[in-house]
Design a protein around this motif. Structure first.
Motif, PDB file in Angstrom:
ATOM      1  N   ASP A  83       0.770  -1.106   0.297  1.00 33.12           N
ATOM      2  CA  ASP A  83       0.457  -0.038  -0.255  1.00 33.12           C
ATOM      3  C   ASP A  83       1.164   1.077   0.164  1.00 33.12           C
ATOM      4  OD1 ASP A  83      -1.969   1.654   0.040  1.00 33.12           O
ATOM      5  OD2 ASP A  83      -2.225   1.460   2.701  1.00 33.12           O
ATOM      6  N   ASN A  84       1.507   1.603  -1.367  1.00 37.21           N
ATOM      7  CA  ASN A  84       2.211   2.692  -1.161  1.00 37.21           C
ATOM      8  C   ASN A  84       2.585   3.274  -2.689  1.00 37.21           C
ATOM      9  OD1 ASN A  84       3.870   3.601   1.292  1.00 37.21           O
ATOM     10  ND2 ASN A  84       4.860   1.259   1.200  1.00 37.21           N
ATOM     11  N   TYR A  85       2.872   4.508  -2.901  1.00 36.49           N
ATOM     12  CA  TYR A  85       3.543   4.928  -4.397  1.00 36.49           C
ATOM     13  C   TYR A  85       4.648   4.931  -4.403  1.00 36.49           C
ATOM     14  CZ  TYR A  85      -1.951   5.755  -3.750  1.00 36.49           C
ATOM     15  OH  TYR A  85      -3.097   5.569  -4.446  1.00 36.49           O
TER      16      TYR A  85
ATOM     17  N   LEU B  35      11.024  -1.440   6.094  1.00 38.89           N
ATOM     18  CA  LEU B  35      10.812  -0.770   7.592  1.00 38.89           C
ATOM     19  C   LEU B  35       9.977   0.497   7.758  1.00 38.89           C
ATOM     20  CD1 LEU B  35      13.141  -1.184  10.405  1.00 38.89           C
ATOM     21  CD2 LEU B  35      11.164  -2.511  10.719  1.00 38.89           C
ATOM     22  N   ALA B  36      10.005   1.434   6.274  1.00 38.64           N
ATOM     23  CA  ALA B  36       9.761   2.554   6.613  1.00 38.64           C
ATOM     24  C   ALA B  36       8.193   2.195   5.639  1.00 38.64           C
ATOM     25  CB  ALA B  36      10.568   3.348   5.184  1.00 38.64           C
ATOM     26  N   GLU B  37       8.618   1.495   5.050  1.00 37.82           N
ATOM     27  CA  GLU B  37       6.616   0.627   4.049  1.00 37.82           C
ATOM     28  C   GLU B  37       5.892   1.171   5.010  1.00 37.82           C
ATOM     29  OE1 GLU B  37       7.887  -2.293   1.834  1.00 37.82           O
ATOM     30  OE2 GLU B  37       8.798  -1.442   0.335  1.00 37.82           O
ATOM     31  N   LYS B  38       6.046   0.545   6.139  1.00 32.59           N
ATOM     32  CA  LYS B  38       5.468  -0.134   7.341  1.00 32.59           C
ATOM     33  C   LYS B  38       4.951   1.542   8.007  1.00 32.59           C
ATOM     34  CE  LYS B  38       6.668  -4.446   7.741  1.00 32.59           C
ATOM     35  NZ  LYS B  38       7.947  -4.918   6.972  1.00 32.59           N
ATOM     36  N   SER B  39       5.785   2.272   7.815  1.00 36.66           N
ATOM     37  CA  SER B  39       5.321   3.516   8.857  1.00 36.66           C
ATOM     38  C   SER B  39       4.570   4.131   8.718  1.00 36.66           C
ATOM     39  CB  SER B  39       6.960   4.386   8.701  1.00 36.66           C
ATOM     40  OG  SER B  39       7.279   5.219   8.209  1.00 36.66           O
ATOM     41  N   LYS B  40       3.771   4.216   7.249  1.00 38.74           N
ATOM     42  CA  LYS B  40       3.251   5.534   6.682  1.00 38.74           C
ATOM     43  C   LYS B  40       3.050   6.604   7.244  1.00 38.74           C
ATOM     44  CE  LYS B  40       0.998   1.509   4.315  1.00 38.74           C
ATOM     45  NZ  LYS B  40       2.057   0.989   4.041  1.00 38.74           N
ATOM     46  N   LYS B  41       3.860   7.238   7.933  1.00 36.32           N
ATOM     47  CA  LYS B  41       3.910   9.013   8.085  1.00 36.32           C
ATOM     48  C   LYS B  41       2.667   9.612   7.862  1.00 36.32           C
ATOM     49  CE  LYS B  41       8.150   8.363  11.084  1.00 36.32           C
ATOM     50  NZ  LYS B  41       9.667   8.908  10.857  1.00 36.32           N
ATOM     51  N   THR B  42       2.124  10.873   8.523  1.00 39.92           N
ATOM     52  CA  THR B  42       1.521  11.271   8.134  1.00 39.92           C
ATOM     53  C   THR B  42       2.269  12.760   7.578  1.00 39.92           C
ATOM     54  OG1 THR B  42       0.395  11.671   9.719  1.00 39.92           O
ATOM     55  CG2 THR B  42      -1.268  11.098   7.464  1.00 39.92           C
ATOM     56  N   ASP B  43       2.794  12.931   8.974  1.00 41.28           N
ATOM     57  CA  ASP B  43       3.216  14.306   8.955  1.00 41.28           C
ATOM     58  C   ASP B  43       4.559  14.309   7.572  1.00 41.28           C
ATOM     59  OD1 ASP B  43       4.603  12.570  10.376  1.00 41.28           O
ATOM     60  OD2 ASP B  43       5.885  13.955  11.026  1.00 41.28           O
ATOM     61  N   LYS B  44       4.869  16.201   7.438  1.00 38.19           N
ATOM     62  CA  LYS B  44       5.306  16.601   6.286  1.00 38.19           C
ATOM     63  C   LYS B  44       6.770  16.756   6.770  1.00 38.19           C
ATOM     64  CE  LYS B  44       1.785  16.192   3.914  1.00 38.19           C
ATOM     65  NZ  LYS B  44       1.061  16.459   2.775  1.00 38.19           N
TER      66      LYS B  44
ATOM     67  N   ALA C  13       7.128  12.635   5.858  1.00 43.82           N
ATOM     68  CA  ALA C  13       7.959  12.968   6.493  1.00 43.82           C
ATOM     69  C   ALA C  13       8.917  11.497   6.058  1.00 43.82           C
ATOM     70  CB  ALA C  13       8.384  12.985   7.867  1.00 43.82           C
ATOM     71  N   ASP C  14       7.965  10.378   5.741  1.00 44.66           N
ATOM     72  CA  ASP C  14       8.829   8.972   5.875  1.00 44.66           C
ATOM     73  C   ASP C  14       9.555   8.530   4.394  1.00 44.66           C
ATOM     74  OD1 ASP C  14       6.675   8.989   4.961  1.00 44.66           O
ATOM     75  OD2 ASP C  14       6.197   7.069   6.251  1.00 44.66           O
ATOM     76  N   HIS C  15       9.053   9.694   3.482  1.00 45.80           N
ATOM     77  CA  HIS C  15       9.362   9.894   1.721  1.00 45.80           C
ATOM     78  C   HIS C  15      11.254  10.365   1.482  1.00 45.80           C
ATOM     79  CE1 HIS C  15       5.883   9.610  -1.224  1.00 45.80           C
ATOM     80  NE2 HIS C  15       5.752   8.975   0.221  1.00 45.80           N
ATOM     81  N   VAL C  16      11.727   9.236   0.690  1.00 45.54           N
ATOM     82  CA  VAL C  16      13.335  10.227   0.339  1.00 45.54           C
ATOM     83  C   VAL C  16      13.009   9.952  -0.924  1.00 45.54           C
ATOM     84  CG1 VAL C  16      16.024   9.141  -0.114  1.00 45.54           C
ATOM     85  CG2 VAL C  16      14.299   7.736   1.904  1.00 45.54           C
TER      86      VAL C  16
END
Ligand SMILES: [Zn+2]
Length: 767
Positions: free
Chosen positions: A195-197, A288-297, A243-246
């Motif tokens: 469930d990631n883009y 791990l990051a795939e699962k974090s799904k942070k919403t802050d930016k 915030a968890d995007h690279v």
């Protein structure tokens, strides 16, 4: 075959009548007249100018709705001598808007809709295109604008004078396209399993058109094929993402300190000094990051100087590695960003390929002068932007891959990273000429592939690989000098044929030394400028002293193929005038003559003829032995020896073999004759006759080869360097070559890739 014995008596003169000289006419009518902006030597002229477009941009990606929001300030500097009443900008996203003409101008037949997928793709609609919210001057006043599909005109209150600038602000948003459904050079890929883009974003902001001395405003509509024509400028771009995007982007990141962990920054510093890839984010961390799904930016800030465009990629799925490569004393950080789905291929090869490409292209073109070079894994496509490109090459879910997938991935990364040079640095007009970036790039791609792996199975470059295309129906071939949108067989015409043509120039027409110097001269002259085809054609001649007008005419302006045939071979030897030799040659010629069937039968049926029975009827002629050497013959020869000079006599006695070969130009495209002789002792000798042999007679020419030995066989184009489309007429005695069609049919497709089969073998061996 018997040689003809020729007697040389007197020097003689032959007068030629000229048939036609079209193929060697200069390109005076085809090329634009040189002027103060572009010289007749192919270099920028003393009055050469180019416009500048600087961008300050804030972009936000809304990961929940897959929308992009943007605000930009464009500062446009008019370096032209002309006053501009309005500005043209490109709205490439509008290719997905409702009034787009791209789908309408597709030629279609019912047979194109064979599957549900074909129909769904055709009927697919999404609300794409730029939604322009506002355009205003820096003082805050609204500016008038008018949108014509993919182009936007901004009207100016007062004209923009030469040597002056204007700044203005645009606010917009758009729905990002699902690249897997809609297609496109940018967009997103959705990974259902986690469930990631993964966003690869480009053409995402209103961009200035080029205004120059060649096209004026280059505002030809974007229809999908003809790519982009863009001015250089400086970019400062902030990109706000979860915030968890690279984020990977054109230029250098300005705020890693506030974005990366201490550990990541430490790894990045190691990578900057490493000559092999160092992981900054490894697969475990990315998963791990795939699962974090942070919403802050978080906001990533990038700066890029003297680039013609800006693109970026963002995802929380990214694995990230980097290494250094040194070019001309400058360190360049080569990086790759890829989801786990790209492994094991990507971790193993991507960044190494980036580094190798940057180094090899710099050698053949011009030094890479940007600080970073990035390859991002993006399923199924290959697309280039300054410092960053999006590349396919995805293994199966079990981590295996076919060899063609591997070579496909290698090839696409070399190709797209190579685009940094054409057209990002040597900034040609892609909207008009696909070959100027794709063709030149595919040529250097070939050189780079060959330096990556010996015998690399390059798809395009070697002359013989274009032969199938060149022999296809002329109705389906366009001249290379055709607008991008109107090309038949896009890949063959805009990539394959120009790349092959350059290869032929390098290997056959000019030679490597002259070619490499001239090609580099073109790249150095036009780096960070806007070259046109004439600038390329003229520079290649200017720097080499090779008249190539016939070559450009045939290969770039024409559709003829190469098919040269060995038509006829005649063999001669010199008559030595020595009666002892010549009479015995005549005797053996006579002895070996074929005999009519009646002569043999008569030997049996007629026991004795009259003159065999009755010798009294013989006269002088009946008694004469024409092959015996008499006293007078000897006297005459010794007389001859007294008159002839020593060196002439040596030549007469040297036993030289003369071969007169007639060549026919069936294909129409004139090319050098590369003729290989195989002698009786199987040794070989090759003669190279320049294409100018065809300058007076374009259909048929003959050439005499004076050889030291008798010839067993003759071959034309033995090293497959001229793209000859019919090899069956290239040999004497004629050899039949299996057609490429038959070779192709022998190949079989496999369902299981060899790596999977290898794994099965391993399993079997274990048990
Ligand atoms: Zn390309």
């Amino acid at each position: 075959m018997q040689p003809l014995r020729i007697i040389i008596i007197l020097p003689f003169f032959v007068s030629f009548s000229f048939l036609s000289q079209k193929k060697f006419a200069q390109l005076d009518h085809e090329l634009p007249t040189a002027n103060e902006y572009r010289t007749a030597s192919g270099a920028p002229g003393h009055a050469y100018y180019q416009q500048k477009a600087d961008y300050k941009m804030a972009i936000t990606i809304d990961d929940a709705t897959q929308k992009l929001y943007g605000k930009e300030t464009i500062t446009y500097t008019n370096n032209s001598p002309d006053q501009l009443d309005y500005l043209w900008l490109q709205l490439d996203q509008n290719i997905y808007s409702q009034n787009s003409e791209t789908k309408l101008i597709e030629i279609e037949k019912m047979e194109d809709f064979r599957s549900i997928g074909d129909i769904q793709k055709r009927m697919f609609y999404y609300d794409g295109g730029f939604k322009i919210e506002e355009i205003k001057s820096l003082s805050g006043s609204k500016m008038n604008y008018s949108i014509n599909k993919t182009m936007m005109r901004i009207d100016l209150d007062k004209p923009l004078a030469p040597k002056s600038s204007i700044s203005f602000q645009i606010t917009w948003w758009y729905n990002i396209n699902d690249r897997m459904a809609v297609g496109g050079r940018s967009g997103y890929e959705f990974f259902k399993k986690d469930d990631n883009y993964l966003y690869t974003i480009a053409q995402h902001f209103p961009r200035m058109c080029v205004y120059n001395d060649v096209t004026g405003w280059q505002n030809k509509q974007f229809l999908g094929r003809g790519e982009f024509t863009l001015p250089f400028g400086d970019y400062e771009v902030s990109i706000t993402v979860p915030a968890d995007h690279v984020v990977a982007a054109t230029g250098e990141c300005q705020n890693y300190a506030s974005l990366l962990t201490a550990e990541q920054r430490k790894r990045l510093e190691i990578a900057k000094k490493s000559d092999s890839p160092i992981l900054i984010i490894n697969q475990q961390e990315a998963e791990l990051a795939e699962k974090s799904k942070k919403t802050d930016k978080k906001t990533w800030v990038f700066k890029a100087t003297n680039v013609r465009d800006f693109a970026f990629a963002t995802s929380r799925k990214f694995i990230w590695d980097a290494q250094n490569v040194n070019v001309g004393g400058k360190n360049i950080l080569c990086m790759s960003y890829y989801p786990k789905e790209g492994n094991p291929l990507w971790e193993k090869y991507s960044t190494k390929l980036v580094a190798h490409t940057i180094k090899t292209y710099s050698k053949y073109t011009t030094d890479y002068s940007y600080p970073v070079a990035i390859s991002v894994h993006s399923k199924s496509i290959g697309m280039e932007y300054p410092m960053i490109c999006f590349n396919g090459g995805r293994p199966e879910e079990d981590g295996t891959y076919s060899e063609s997938e591997k070579y496909g991935m290698w090839g696409v990364i070399i190709h797209e990273v190579g685009h940094n040079f054409f057209p990002m640095i040597i900034n040609s007009d892609e909207r008009q000429w696909t070959w100027m970036d794709e063709g030149l790039n595919t040529f250097v791609q070939y050189l780079t592939e060959q330096e990556w792996e010996r015998g690399y199975p390059s798809r395009r470059g070697p002359a013989h690989l274009i032969a199938d295309y060149m022999r296809s129906d002329k109705k389906t071939i366009s001249p290379i000098m055709t607008n991008s949108e109107s090309l038949f067989q896009f890949g063959n015409n805009a990539y394959g044929k120009p790349a092959t043509a350059l290869n032929i120039l390098r290997e056959t027409i000019m030679g490597r030394e002259l070619f490499d110097f001239a090609f580099k001269t073109y790249c150095e002259r036009w780096k960070f400028k806007h070259p046109s085809p004439a600038d390329f054609f003229r520079t290649m001649e200017d720097a080499s002293a090779v008249d190539l007008d016939w070559f450009w005419r045939g290969w770039f302006y024409g559709t003829d193929a190469v098919d040269i045939a060995i038509d006829e071979v005649k063999w001669y030897q010199l008559n030595t005038q020595n009666p002892t030799i010549e009479k015995s040659v005549k005797k053996s010629e006579n002895d070996s003559k074929d005999i009519h069937i009646g002569v043999g039968r008569n030997k049996l049926s007629i026991s004795q003829t009259i003159n065999e029975k009755d010798k009294s009827i013989d006269d002088f002629y009946a008694k004469r032995d024409v092959y015996s050497v008499d006293t007078l013959d000897k006297l005459e020869y010794s007389d001859f020896l007294k008159k002839i000079e020593k060196k002439d006599l040596e030549l007469l006695n040297a036993n030289k073999q003369f071969y007169e070969i007639t060549f026919t130009n069936i294909g129409g495209l004139v090319m050098p004759l590369i003729v290989e002789f195989t002698y009786l002792d199987d040794s070989k000798e090759v003669f190279r006759i320049p294409a100018e042999i065809w300058r007076m007679y374009e259909d048929k020419v003959s050439k005499v080869f004076i050889l030291n030995q008798e010839v067993k066989s003759i071959r034309l184009d033995p090293f497959l360097e001229t793209a000859d489309t019919d090899l069956n007429n290239n040999s004497w005695p004629q050899e039949t070559v299996p057609s490429r069609y038959q070779l192709f049919k022998q190949q079989q497709t496999q369902k299981e890739n060899p790596m999977q089969r290898g794994k099965r073998v391993e399993e079997l061996n274990k048990n």
